[in-house]
Scaffold this active site. Structure first.
Site, mmCIF file in Angstrom:
data_model
loop_
_atom_site.group_PDB
_atom_site.id
_atom_site.type_symbol
_atom_site.label_atom_id
_atom_site.label_comp_id
_atom_site.label_asym_id
_atom_site.label_seq_id
_atom_site.Cartn_x
_atom_site.Cartn_y
_atom_site.Cartn_z
ATOM 1 N N SER A 53 0.783 -1.240 0.000
ATOM 2 C CA SER A 53 0.000 0.000 0.000
ATOM 3 C C SER A 53 0.811 1.282 0.000
ATOM 4 C CB SER A 53 -0.933 0.012 1.223
ATOM 5 O OG SER A 53 -0.169 -0.029 2.424
ATOM 6 N N GLU A 78 -3.524 -1.083 7.258
ATOM 7 C CA GLU A 78 -3.986 0.297 7.170
ATOM 8 C C GLU A 78 -5.178 0.527 8.095
ATOM 9 O OE1 GLU A 78 -2.333 2.498 5.686
ATOM 10 O OE2 GLU A 78 -1.036 1.318 4.368
ATOM 11 N N VAL A 142 8.165 -4.725 3.570
ATOM 12 C CA VAL A 142 7.570 -4.367 4.862
ATOM 13 C C VAL A 142 8.533 -3.496 5.653
ATOM 14 C CG1 VAL A 142 6.664 -5.234 7.050
ATOM 15 C CG2 VAL A 142 6.197 -6.485 4.930
ATOM 16 N N TYR A 231 17.535 -1.306 0.283
ATOM 17 C CA TYR A 231 18.182 -0.046 -0.078
ATOM 18 C C TYR A 231 19.589 -0.057 0.495
ATOM 19 C CZ TYR A 231 18.938 5.039 -0.548
ATOM 20 O OH TYR A 231 19.438 6.277 -0.874
ATOM 21 N N TYR A 241 22.460 4.772 8.202
ATOM 22 C CA TYR A 241 21.687 3.777 7.464
ATOM 23 C C TYR A 241 22.451 2.467 7.298
ATOM 24 C CZ TYR A 241 18.017 1.929 4.570
ATOM 25 O OH TYR A 241 16.995 1.142 4.113
#
Length: 402
Positions: A53, A78, A142, A231, A241
């Site tokens: 989503s 959601e 996720v 990523y 990160y």
């Protein structure tokens, strides 16, 4: 049906309400931006997108439908609209995606609930068995603050922290009037079990559990493939990160991919990979110190040369479905971030980063674009929407039986 005028109200990059019509138009734009189908399959592949989503998971869903002609299941978590508040933006985006899928003749079921739970995995398995037979592809995307282990009941919470020592970085903030400011912030290092907790939430444990759950029920098709979206990012954001707690989780995700790849090759002649995507403005990324500044500067350097998520995920689908060969690096990762980590691009962004101050930021970064992208996450700043007009907020969840 409740209608009201919805204005953007935010705390930093977090908006308190979402605009249904804006979210719907945004999904339509993404569908139209997806590359034309490379080929029309004789039998549409069955896909499961976990985290469908928002962000790259939404792009995977729309690109899969518009480019590849998938059918199958999307899973997300959601919140429904209430009398006082709108639904979450992902609720409205999912409703719009379901409607577009229906109009184009794609059978797509959307399930709302905790993707970490075995109850959701059972529900997905039941729908697969009853409506689709077997599964060809699983995309795992996720990002969550916490996870409850379905076996032990233990609750793990992820932490966004550097490892070893405190981390100082420039970051971008906007004041109440939208005026940008470049500040330095310091994040304390991980302590105690921060790393283990973050790996338990954001690593590969749940992805592997999904694959095992469906494999144990005989629901994986021959040649089944799965990709977890990831990523790496720039050296400019390494400290918080890739070299931080989130990076430890990403390393675990990649190790899980190698384990699954070996197992699936023997089980069904299948594949498991991580897909390393390029930078984008997402609800997750804006929470990371320095990322907002970095992405704004990246856009300033590249302009329209930035590759949007929908194009990146269309590329991934082409590789997963055999339109072109699946290409991986030496660590078994599909790399969709070459446009971002190109040495010339990184040199240009680094030069801008070093020069970035509150006084210079408006000429170094594309702040109008960045600010609009943040608003678009919630359905605002979408061209063609009349934000002075009342809009219906009580949009129903897509009917799984339709």
């Amino acid at each position: 049906m409740s209608e009201r005028v919805i204005s953007p109200r935010s705390r930093g990059f977090l908006f308190l309400d979402s605009h249904p019509a804006g979210c719907e138009r945004l999904v339509q734009e993404m569908w139209e931006a997806a590359p034309e189908p490379a080929r029309v399959p004789d039998d549409a592949p069955v896909a499961l997108i976990v985290g469908c989503s928002a962000g790259y998971g939404l792009a995977a869903t729309i690109a899969g439908l518009a480019r590849t002609g998938i059918r199958g299941i999307g899973v997300c978590f959601e919140k429904a609209p209430t009398e006082r508040r709108t639904a979450t933006a992902g609720w409205y985006r999912t409703a719009a995606t379901a409607e577009l899928a229906r109009r184009h003749g794609h059978e797509m079921v959307f399930l709302n609930g905790d993707a970490f739970s075995d109850a959701m995995k059972d529900q997905v398995a039941d729908v697969l068995r009853q409506r689709f037979g077997r599964l060809d592809h699983l995309i795992y995307s996720v990002a969550a603050p916490r996870r409850t282990d379905p076996e032990t009941g233990a609750v793990y919470a992820s932490a966004l922290k550097p490892i070893g020592e405190a981390y100082r970085t420039k970051t971008l903030v906007f004041d109440g009037d939208g005026t940008p400011e470049v500040k330095e912030v310091e994040t304390a290092p991980a302590e105690g079990d921060d790393i283990e907790q973050t790996v338990a939430v954001m690593g590969g444990a749940d992805w592997e559990r999904w694959v095992d759950h469906l494999a144990d029920r005989g629901l994986l098709a021959d040649g089944f493939s799965t990709a977890a979206l990831s990523y790496i990012g720039s050296p400019l954001t390494d400290g918080i990160y890739r070299q931080g707690t989130i990076g430890a989780a990403k390393s675990h995700l990649e190790a899980t991919a190698r384990t699954l790849d070996e197992r699936l090759a023997k089980l069904v002649g299948g594949r498991a990979v991580t897909s390393v995507n390029g930078a984008a403005v997402t609800q997750s990324s804006t929470a990371i110190p320095g990322i907002a500044l970095y992405v704004g500067l990246l856009r300033g350097a590249l302009g329209e040369g930035m590759v949007p998520p929908i194009a990146q995920l269309a590329d991934l689908w082409d590789q997963l479905t055999g339109v072109r060969p699946l290409e991986t690096d030496e660590d078994g990762r599909v790399r969709l971030d070459g446009w971002e980590l190109n040495s010339a691009v990184q040199a240009a962004v680094t030069e801008r980063w070093e020069s970035a101050t509150t006084e210079t930021i408006t000429r170094l970064a594309d702040l109008d674009w960045f600010h609009a992208e943040v608003q678009r996450l919630y359905g605002f700043a979408v061209p063609g929407i009349d934000y002075t007009a009342p809009t219906a907020t009580q949009v129903p969840w897509p009917d799984a039986a339709a």
